[in-house]
Design an enzyme around this catalytic site. Structure first.
Site, PDB file in Angstrom:
ATOM      1  N   GLY A  10     -51.123  93.845  57.309  1.00 37.13           N
ATOM      2  CA  GLY A  10     -52.433  94.288  57.416  1.00 37.13           C
ATOM      3  C   GLY A  10     -52.873  95.459  57.235  1.00 37.13           C
ATOM      4  O   GLY A  10     -52.017  96.034  56.987  1.00 37.13           O
ATOM      5  N   ILE A 126     -48.306 100.439  60.001  1.00 32.20           N
ATOM      6  CA  ILE A 126     -48.891 101.734  61.275  1.00 32.20           C
ATOM      7  C   ILE A 126     -47.365 101.505  62.095  1.00 32.20           C
ATOM      8  O   ILE A 126     -47.655 102.197  62.648  1.00 32.20           O
ATOM      9  CB  ILE A 126     -50.064 100.783  61.763  1.00 32.20           C
ATOM     10  CG1 ILE A 126     -49.898  99.954  63.060  1.00 32.20           C
ATOM     11  CG2 ILE A 126     -51.671 101.056  61.541  1.00 32.20           C
ATOM     12  CD1 ILE A 126     -50.819  99.992  64.013  1.00 32.20           C
ATOM     13  N   ASP A 127     -46.940 100.688  62.092  1.00 33.34           N
ATOM     14  CA  ASP A 127     -45.532 100.344  62.905  1.00 33.34           C
ATOM     15  C   ASP A 127     -44.065 101.383  62.464  1.00 33.34           C
ATOM     16  O   ASP A 127     -43.356 101.566  63.614  1.00 33.34           O
ATOM     17  CB  ASP A 127     -45.162  98.544  62.778  1.00 33.34           C
ATOM     18  CG  ASP A 127     -45.820  97.194  63.641  1.00 33.34           C
ATOM     19  OD1 ASP A 127     -46.948  98.465  63.958  1.00 33.34           O
ATOM     20  OD2 ASP A 127     -45.839  96.187  63.059  1.00 33.34           O
ATOM     21  N   ARG A 162     -53.666 103.965  90.894  1.00 33.99           N
ATOM     22  CA  ARG A 162     -53.523 102.669  90.424  1.00 33.99           C
ATOM     23  C   ARG A 162     -51.900 102.767  89.388  1.00 33.99           C
ATOM     24  O   ARG A 162     -52.214 103.886  88.540  1.00 33.99           O
ATOM     25  CB  ARG A 162     -54.867 102.358  89.129  1.00 33.99           C
ATOM     26  CG  ARG A 162     -56.066 101.197  89.825  1.00 33.99           C
ATOM     27  CD  ARG A 162     -56.765 101.024  88.571  1.00 33.99           C
ATOM     28  NE  ARG A 162     -58.077 100.273  89.736  1.00 33.99           N
ATOM     29  CZ  ARG A 162     -59.395 100.592  89.437  1.00 33.99           C
ATOM     30  NH1 ARG A 162     -59.381 101.134  88.348  1.00 33.99           N
ATOM     31  NH2 ARG A 162     -60.510  99.758  90.262  1.00 33.99           N
ATOM     32  N   ARG A 171     -44.395  94.211  67.173  1.00 33.58           N
ATOM     33  CA  ARG A 171     -43.420  93.577  66.722  1.00 33.58           C
ATOM     34  C   ARG A 171     -42.159  93.475  67.540  1.00 33.58           C
ATOM     35  O   ARG A 171     -41.892  92.480  68.487  1.00 33.58           O
ATOM     36  CB  ARG A 171     -44.067  92.599  65.497  1.00 33.58           C
ATOM     37  CG  ARG A 171     -43.059  91.209  65.858  1.00 33.58           C
ATOM     38  CD  ARG A 171     -44.048  90.666  64.487  1.00 33.58           C
ATOM     39  NE  ARG A 171     -45.550  90.233  64.823  1.00 33.58           N
ATOM     40  CZ  ARG A 171     -46.385  89.517  65.317  1.00 33.58           C
ATOM     41  NH1 ARG A 171     -45.225  88.764  65.461  1.00 33.58           N
ATOM     42  NH2 ARG A 171     -47.988  89.153  64.704  1.00 33.58           N
ATOM     43  N   GLU A 221     -46.380  95.627  72.550  1.00 38.32           N
ATOM     44  CA  GLU A 221     -46.534  93.922  72.753  1.00 38.32           C
ATOM     45  C   GLU A 221     -45.700  93.177  72.073  1.00 38.32           C
ATOM     46  O   GLU A 221     -45.285  92.015  72.654  1.00 38.32           O
ATOM     47  CB  GLU A 221     -47.600  93.667  71.041  1.00 38.32           C
ATOM     48  CG  GLU A 221     -46.687  94.119  69.652  1.00 38.32           C
ATOM     49  CD  GLU A 221     -48.331  93.494  68.817  1.00 38.32           C
ATOM     50  OE1 GLU A 221     -48.833  93.473  69.112  1.00 38.32           O
ATOM     51  OE2 GLU A 221     -47.564  93.728  67.894  1.00 38.32           O
ATOM     52  N   ARG A 274     -55.408 100.433  64.080  1.00 35.45           N
ATOM     53  CA  ARG A 274     -55.488 100.034  62.791  1.00 35.45           C
ATOM     54  C   ARG A 274     -56.486 100.320  61.970  1.00 35.45           C
ATOM     55  O   ARG A 274     -56.832 100.758  60.819  1.00 35.45           O
ATOM     56  CB  ARG A 274     -55.100  98.709  62.411  1.00 35.45           C
ATOM     57  CG  ARG A 274     -53.526  98.735  61.967  1.00 35.45           C
ATOM     58  CD  ARG A 274     -53.246  97.011  62.351  1.00 35.45           C
ATOM     59  NE  ARG A 274     -54.455  96.402  61.636  1.00 35.45           N
ATOM     60  CZ  ARG A 274     -53.872  94.713  61.509  1.00 35.45           C
ATOM     61  NH1 ARG A 274     -52.811  94.182  62.235  1.00 35.45           N
ATOM     62  NH2 ARG A 274     -54.767  93.992  61.106  1.00 35.45           N
TER      63      ARG A 274
HETATM   64  O1  F6P Z   1     -49.858  96.100  61.131  1.00 34.91           O
HETATM   65  C1  F6P Z   1     -48.647  95.176  61.713  1.00 34.91           C
HETATM   66  C2  F6P Z   1     -49.393  94.872  62.633  1.00 34.91           C
HETATM   67  O2  F6P Z   1     -49.862  95.832  63.364  1.00 34.91           O
HETATM   68  C3  F6P Z   1     -48.822  94.492  64.122  1.00 34.91           C
HETATM   69  O3  F6P Z   1     -47.741  95.324  64.863  1.00 34.91           O
HETATM   70  C4  F6P Z   1     -48.730  92.865  65.380  1.00 34.91           C
HETATM   71  O4  F6P Z   1     -48.276  92.554  65.530  1.00 34.91           O
HETATM   72  C5  F6P Z   1     -49.769  92.760  63.642  1.00 34.91           C
HETATM   73  O5  F6P Z   1     -50.550  93.472  63.191  1.00 34.91           O
HETATM   74  C6  F6P Z   1     -51.249  91.845  64.219  1.00 34.91           C
HETATM   75  O6  F6P Z   1     -52.180  92.296  63.427  1.00 34.91           O
HETATM   76  P1  F6P Z   1     -52.813  90.969  62.713  1.00 34.91           P
HETATM   77  O7  F6P Z   1     -54.328  90.732  64.160  1.00 34.91           O
HETATM   78  O8  F6P Z   1     -53.720  91.416  61.847  1.00 34.91           O
HETATM   79  O9  F6P Z   1     -52.116  89.839  62.689  1.00 34.91           O
END
Ligand code: F6P
Length: 341
Positions: A10, A126-127, A162, A171, A221, A274
């Site tokens: 990513g 970024i994570d 709200r 992740r 997420e 990102r």
């Molecule tokens: O860059 C890592 C990340 O930001 C994860 O946190 C996320 O799940 C994933 O990329 C999503 O990336 P893509 O939409 O490119 O599959």
């Protein structure tokens, strides 16, 4: 010396700053030649290259994304992938390769090193969940973007009484949620490391309304309710075998709305975290990683990765980045919990 450079996985704000640091020092100080590989490991696999010299890196420091392109092509899973790559690298006269990427990209780099190829790694995500380095570039930018979003959600949540939920990336590690939630004064932060108790979340929401404020929940997420499962978009996998996440925010909004009778809405920040220009912190860290990666090439420190320890850039074995994920320690989560509810 002919040095190949690639960016995989990513994308991440600061990738261009790394490339610029590598090329500027490599050409100016050591007279190295560079070959840019397109789209992650797909570049060396298919021989996709681009010119990479001082003119190509002019003006890219503040630009998001990567001039080289990226992909999640996984050589290890492609039949004969490593062999084809090695052959292409030899044909192109590449003496060393700098791979800028996360766990998966650096995992492939480790395999190439084991095959005797000269690789240096630069950690990126970024994570902020890569081991071996205190921080990765891109994280500070993602946290800044999410914090700004949370600040904005506060004023609209209060106007409408709200519950507003902000779903951020993360992740398996909740670093972005933890830092942006703390910086943005969230009333609850839910991270993948700790399964959350819905009753407790409802309690925090209600106590916030009692204090005449509107609650903001930041959820990573990958966060899960007690005994639950990650919420995925669909069943498809990317080339590194990851499912697409997102949906926990919507699920939570439904639950909280039903249980409290207050309207709840979700904002999913997604790729906004990102994209775009890196913060000053990320530009400096990425530039220092780039400069130090080319020093590692000069010193022939093959199989190592540049890393941030405190304020110093050091070298660590590539395997460190791909071993265990760096998750949020419980004491950091406990600190944040002082402000829940
Ligand atoms: O860059 C890592 C990340 O930001 C994860 O946190 C996320 O799940 C994933 O990329 C999503 O990336 P893509 O939409 O490119 O599959």
């Amino acid at each position: 010396m002919r040095v190949g450079v690639l960016t995989g996985g990513g994308d991440c704000p600061g990738l261009n700053a790394v490339i610029r640091g590598i090329v500027r020092r490599g050409v100016q100080e050591y007279g190295y030649e560079f070959v840019g590989f397109r789209d992650g490991w797909k570049g060396p696999l298919e021989g996709l290259t681009m010119e990479l010299g001082i003119p190509q890196v002019r003006g890219i420091l503040p630009r998001g994304g990567t001039i080289l392109g990226s992909s999640r092509t996984n050589l290890v899973k492609i039949d004969g992938g490593i062999e084809r790559t090695e052959e292409n690298l030899r044909k192109l006269g590449i003496d060393a390769l700098i791979a800028i990427g996360g766990e998966d990209t650096l995992g492939v780099a480790t395999t190439l090193t084991e095959h005797g190829f000269h690789v240096i790694g630069v950690p990126k995500t970024i994570d902020n969940d890569l081991s071996g380095t205190d921080y990765t570039f891109g994280f500070d930018t993602a946290v800044s973007i999410a914090t700004e979003a949370i600040d904005r959600l506060h004023t609209t949540a209060e106007s409408h009484h709200r519950i507003l939920i902000c779903e951020v990336m993360g992740r398996h590690a909740g670093w972005i949620a933890l830092h942006s939630g703390m910086a943005g004064g969230a009333n609850a932060i839910l991270i993948p490391e700790v399964e959350f108790d819905l009753d407790e979340v409802i309690g925090w929401v209600e106590s916030r309304f009692k204090a005449s404020y509107a609650p903001i929940i930041v959820v990573a997420e990958g966060a899960m309710p007690l005994g639950g499962q990650m919420v995925t978009k669909d069943q498809t996998l990317d080339s590194f075998g990851h499912v697409k996440l997102s949906g926990i925010g919507e699920w939570l909004a439904q639950q909280v709305e039903e249980r409290t009778g207050h309207e709840a809405r979700t904002t999913v920040l997604g790729h906004i975290q990102r994209g775009g220009s890196p913060t000053a912190f990320d530009r400096v860290l990425a530039t220092r990683f780039g400069l130090n990666a080319i020093e590692a090439v000069k010193d022939e420190a093959w199989g190592t990765m540049v890393a941030l320890h405190g304020t110093d850039i050091v070298r660590v074995p590539l395997q460190l980045a791909t071993g265990t994920l760096k998750t949020v320690p419980m004491e950091r989560y406990e600190e944040a919990k002082s402000f829940f509810g």
